[in-house]
Design a protein around this motif. Structure first.
Motif, PDB file in Angstrom:
ATOM      1  N   GLU A 102      -7.921   7.580  -1.466  1.00 30.15           N
ATOM      2  CA  GLU A 102      -7.280   7.370  -0.164  1.00 30.15           C
ATOM      3  C   GLU A 102      -5.882   6.787  -0.328  1.00 30.15           C
ATOM      4  OE1 GLU A 102      -7.112   7.743   3.827  1.00 30.15           O
ATOM      5  OE2 GLU A 102      -9.134   7.809   2.992  1.00 30.15           O
ATOM      6  N   ASN A 103      -5.773   5.714  -1.111  1.00 33.11           N
ATOM      7  CA  ASN A 103      -4.465   5.090  -1.286  1.00 33.11           C
ATOM      8  C   ASN A 103      -4.431   4.259  -2.559  1.00 33.11           C
ATOM      9  OD1 ASN A 103      -5.537   2.445  -0.682  1.00 33.11           O
ATOM     10  ND2 ASN A 103      -5.277   2.855   1.491  1.00 33.11           N
ATOM     11  N   ARG A 104      -3.228   3.833  -2.904  1.00 34.86           N
ATOM     12  CA  ARG A 104      -2.991   2.924  -4.025  1.00 34.86           C
ATOM     13  C   ARG A 104      -2.420   1.633  -3.450  1.00 34.86           C
ATOM     14  NH1 ARG A 104       1.643   6.260  -7.332  1.00 34.86           N
ATOM     15  NH2 ARG A 104      -0.065   7.729  -7.713  1.00 34.86           N
ATOM     16  N   TRP A 105      -2.788   0.499  -4.042  1.00 35.04           N
ATOM     17  CA  TRP A 105      -2.390  -0.771  -3.458  1.00 35.04           C
ATOM     18  C   TRP A 105      -2.197  -1.807  -4.558  1.00 35.04           C
ATOM     19  CZ3 TRP A 105      -5.974  -4.696  -4.332  1.00 35.04           C
ATOM     20  CH2 TRP A 105      -7.256  -4.280  -4.700  1.00 35.04           C
ATOM     21  N   ARG A 111       0.852  -1.197   0.000  1.00 34.47           N
ATOM     22  CA  ARG A 111       0.000   0.000   0.000  1.00 34.47           C
ATOM     23  C   ARG A 111       0.878   1.234   0.000  1.00 34.47           C
ATOM     24  NH1 ARG A 111      -2.278  -2.758   4.447  1.00 34.47           N
ATOM     25  NH2 ARG A 111      -4.336  -3.696   4.083  1.00 34.47           N
ATOM     26  N   ASP A 112       0.408   2.280  -0.686  1.00 37.59           N
ATOM     27  CA  ASP A 112       1.098   3.567  -0.683  1.00 37.59           C
ATOM     28  C   ASP A 112       0.052   4.672  -0.657  1.00 37.59           C
ATOM     29  OD1 ASP A 112       4.050   2.993  -1.060  1.00 37.59           O
ATOM     30  OD2 ASP A 112       3.222   1.843  -2.730  1.00 37.59           O
ATOM     31  N   PRO A 113       0.413   5.839  -0.136  1.00 34.13           N
ATOM     32  CA  PRO A 113      -0.546   6.957  -0.148  1.00 34.13           C
ATOM     33  C   PRO A 113      -0.884   7.376  -1.573  1.00 34.13           C
ATOM     34  CG  PRO A 113       1.320   7.394   1.310  1.00 34.13           C
ATOM     35  CD  PRO A 113       1.680   6.191   0.508  1.00 34.13           C
ATOM     36  N   ALA A 114      -2.038   7.959  -1.729  1.00 38.63           N
ATOM     37  CA  ALA A 114      -2.403   8.529  -3.025  1.00 38.63           C
ATOM     38  C   ALA A 114      -1.461   9.672  -3.365  1.00 38.63           C
ATOM     39  CB  ALA A 114      -3.842   9.033  -2.991  1.00 38.63           C
TER      40      ALA A 114
END
Length: 298
Positions: free
Chosen positions: A44-47, A32-35
């Motif tokens: 919210e985020n990228r995964w 997971r990483d922040p948007a």
């Protein structure tokens, strides 16, 4: 073009929700990483997920979903049940039930998780149209964007490259007109997530000086479920996370901590959603942790 000077909203989701996360990590690589800054107001985020299991082996992944939609490209030897035939880029709405996926063979998933209401705010479509459904992304987003996101050359690059293209394409959908209803929704959801003293929808309505009916209309359009469901889901995430972290108190203590009036009601709600009682879930988690520790020591 979007107003990039507007501050990114506070967190509206956590990384909770994976049941027995230690077990998942034995079979699946999850990142997971922040948007990015371009689309952080809506995303919210990228995964990403990646797995490659030998023939005859599989793993049943169990997820307690968030009140969010996702945009994914999904490739693998065993397509996920519920994906429209022939589609690889899909939008999945809020799942009101436990989200189970059989992990088998090989697979790769790249995704963006929207903030609650983010996809509805970008597209103008009511999120209730996707609740408990996965639909072709081309039914929701411009065809040129979904075509780009299904490009094998792009998907074959690292996950960040795919997410950059996805977020840039989503940001183009926005304009500079203010959306006070979405702003209110983000404030409400962030409070629900952060303040464990808010245990009822009436508490939330009083905090934000709106009526319960206003909250219900707001959540139905932007999120696809009501505020009571969202509040209950966040508190259930909290309870499961405590059990996964080795909570040693009584189940009555855990129930009262997160707003249940007694252990019986907590056990009923937990069992209906998770599939086992909280006591049995704790026992299984403890046993799995002990097994991993023994394997590592050996």
């Amino acid at each position: 073009m979007p107003d990039r000077t507007k501050a990114t909203p506070p967190p509206t989701a956590t990384v909770a929700g994976v049941l027995r996360p230690g077990e998942l990590s034995r079979h699946v690589d999850l990142a997971r990483d922040p948007a990015g800054p371009v689309a952080g107001r809506w995303v919210e985020n990228r995964w990403s997920l990646r797995w490659h299991l030998p023939p005859g082996r599989w793993y049943d992944s169990e997820i307690l979903p968030h009140p969010t939609c996702s945009l994914t490209v999904e490739l693998g030897s065993h397509p996920r049940a519920g994906i429209p035939a022939g589609e690889t880029v899909v939008v999945t709405g809020v799942c009101t039930r436990r989200f189970d996926v059989e992990v088998r063979g090989w697979g790769r998933v790249l995704g963006l998780r929207f903030r609650p209401g983010g996809l509805a705010a970008l597209t103008g479509h009511p999120a209730s149209a996707w609740t408990n459904r996965s639909v072709a992304a081309s039914d929701v987003l411009p065809a040129h964007l979904t075509e780009a996101l299904s490009d094998p050359d792009l998907v074959g690059l690292d996950a960040a490259a795919w997410a950059d293209v996805a977020e840039a394409g989503l940001a183009v959908l926005a304009d500079n007109r203010p959306d006070p209803r979405y702003d209110l929704l983000l404030e409400v959801v962030a409070d629900m997530l952060a303040d464990r003293t808010m245990l009822t929808v009436a508490d939330v309505a009083d905090r934000h000086a709106v009526t319960v009916r206003t909250l219900q209309r707001l959540f139905t359009h932007y999120v696809g479920v009501g505020p009571k469901w969202v509040l209950g889901r966040y508190r259930m995430h909290d309870a499961v996370s405590d059990l996964d972290a080795g909570f040693h108190g009584t189940l009555t203590d855990l129930a009262v901590r997160y707003g249940w009036y007694d252990q019986a009601h907590f056990t009923r709600d937990f069992t209906e959603l998770i599939g086992v009682t909280p006591g049995r879930y704790r026992d299984r988690t403890t046993a799995a942790d002990a097994g991993r520790a023994a394997s590592a020591a050996g």
